[in-house]
Design a protein around this motif. Structure first.
Motif: not given
Length: 149
Positions: A8-36
């Motif tokens: 979400s944004s508290a300013n005018e910023f809009e995240l690009q490639q939201e789905k790709n970023v989300r998937n990448w962050l999920l992969s990061t969490i998995e690689y660190e052996n954590k759950t979301l």
């Protein structure tokens, strides 16, 4: 509780490639052996983040990111606030793209939730190594798949 990453944004910023970023962050969490559990990213300006820094951390300085860690056990949960103004300035300072610097800061916040610190020189070096590793993961995941012959 549903598992998710929310932007979400508290300013005018809009995240690009939201789905790709989300998937990448999920992969990061998995690689660190954590759950979301749930991680909320809030994009804001310097003034917004300075206010949080003063109110909750008693720091009277500008920063690019503040993470509030509500994780329990191996489940990551938290709020990550990012100043897009600071990210833009740092991208120019470090001669990188805004998108690359933003991803670095985003994964930095997730790594904090994973338990990595950055107070000592040794911790900072480990954090930077992990950031670089995860940024490479983003680029690998985004590269086009080679057709099979």
């Amino acid at each position: 509780m549903s598992e998710k990453i929310v932007f979400s944004s508290a300013n005018e910023f809009e995240l690009q490639q939201e789905k790709n970023v989300r998937n990448w962050l999920l992969s990061t969490i998995e690689y660190e052996n954590k759950t979301l559990g749930e991680i909320g990213f809030v994009f804001c300006d310097d003034a917004f983040l300075l206010n949080l820094n003063q109110e909750y951390l008693q720091h009277d300085t500008f920063t690019d990111i503040i993470s509030f860690d509500y994780s329990f056990g191996n489940t990551l949960q938290g709020e990550i606030y990012i100043s897009t103004e600071r990210v833009k300035e740092n991208a120019e300072k470090y001669d990188t793209s805004f998108e690359n610097e933003l991803r670095r800061v985003m994964v930095h916040g997730v790594l904090h939730l994973c338990g990595y610190k950055d107070k000592t020189t040794e911790e900072k070096e480990k954090m930077r190594q992990k950031e670089d590793e995860k940024l490479q993961l983003f680029h690998v995941e985004q590269s086009p798949k080679k057709p099979s012959s």
